[in-house]
Design an enzyme around this catalytic site. Structure first.
Site: not given
Length: 311
Positions: A94, A125
């Site tokens: 963004e 992960e």
């Protein structure tokens, strides 16, 4: 099937985490009316801003350190897995339309790569090596910042990213939602926003995810304010890449200058759509090339450029 010693050890570790704690008082939540569950969840969410508020000094210190490095050309890099990784990628993605940053200036790394944004990548992960590989591919430099994000504060990918970045001399920030976390300890700036046990046991996309989103919003937004990407509370570096943003650009120029529409259109045309340049043209009464030179001398800070124009 009997648990292996490894899984017994991991289970014991998880049981010590606040974010994983079981809440007996909610054990029959599934039997409640939907409205009552909604009220409970909403009440839980209202506690998150207070938890963030308790860590504002640490957040502000980290932002000032990030700004110092980005002003020298450094990058802001988020690294996390699952929800934490997705929030980092979201925040990074963004920045170009909001602040006209280069896509390489704010980067989100998620364990498992881009496909992990929409699909779980098993085991990613747990790999410190994947974090090291991702950072090495970016050719990490001392002016860069790596923000490791993990609700538990123990995720190997996030911890590994921060440890590797620190070894290379980059600035490191560790954002976790448990006290005494390995992630915060590994980072130069540790931020532990303790939101407490979740409504659904261990579902850290809830309060912990909300807390992480709030902190990441602060890191990127306040850093960009400090870098001169705003004028007051106006997004003067907005990239007008669609009709809505083109309309917003004109509104921003109008709010900053009070000029009539005809003058705004002329200024934006002369400035090739650059909002910051158009505002300077109108407020300082200069032409587009002069506006460009003033902004360049002021490192893109509009308020400083206006001061130079008025000297």
């Amino acid at each position: 099937m009997t648990s292996t010693p490894h899984y017994r050890e991991l289970r014991t570790e998880l049981e010590t985490l606040t974010t994983e704690a079981f809440r007996p008082e909610l054990a029959e939540i599934d039997r409640l009316p939907t409205l009552e569950i909604a009220r409970l969840m909403n009440a839980e969410d209202t506690t998150v801003p207070r938890a963030v508020a308790e860590r504002l000094p640490q957040i502000a210190a980290a932002i000032d350190a990030v700004t110092e490095r980005m002003a020298r050309g450094g990058r802001l890099i988020y690294a996390g897995a699952g929800t934490a990784g997705r929030l980092g990628v979201l925040d990074a993605s963004e920045c170009p339309p909001t602040f006209n940053t280069d896509p390489a200036q704010v980067v989100g790394l998620i364990a498992g790569g881009p496909q992990a944004m929409v699909t779980s990548v098993e085991g990613a992960e747990d790999s410190r090596e994947l974090a090291v590989e991702a950072l090495d591919a970016l050719k990490l430099a001392p002016d860069d910042t790596v923000v490791g994000v993990s609700a538990s504060g123990r995720t190997p990918y996030a911890v590994g990213a921060v440890e590797h970045a620190r070894r290379l001399g980059a600035l490191t920030v560790g954002l976790a939602c448990n006290e005494g976390s390995a992630l915060a300890a590994a980072a130069e700036h540790g931020i532990e926003v303790v939101v407490g046990p979740e409504l659904l046991t261990g579902s850290t996309r809830l309060k912990a995810g909300t807390a992480q989103k709030l902190v990441l919003n602060m890191i990127s937004t306040l850093t960009m304010i400090r870098l001169g990407k705003t004028y007051g509370n106006l997004m003067v570096d907005v990239r007008a890449s669609n009709e809505k943003l083109r309309a917003r650009s004109r509104r921003i120029v109008a709010l900053a200058t009070g000029a009539p529409d005809e003058e705004i259109e002329r200024a934006l045309t002369a400035a090739h759509g650059e909002v910051k340049h158009a505002i300077l043209i109108l407020l300082a009464g200069v032409d587009a090339p002069t506006a460009g030179r003033l902004l360049e001398k002021s490192s893109g800070h509009l308020r400083a450029a206006l001061g130079r124009a008025n000297d």
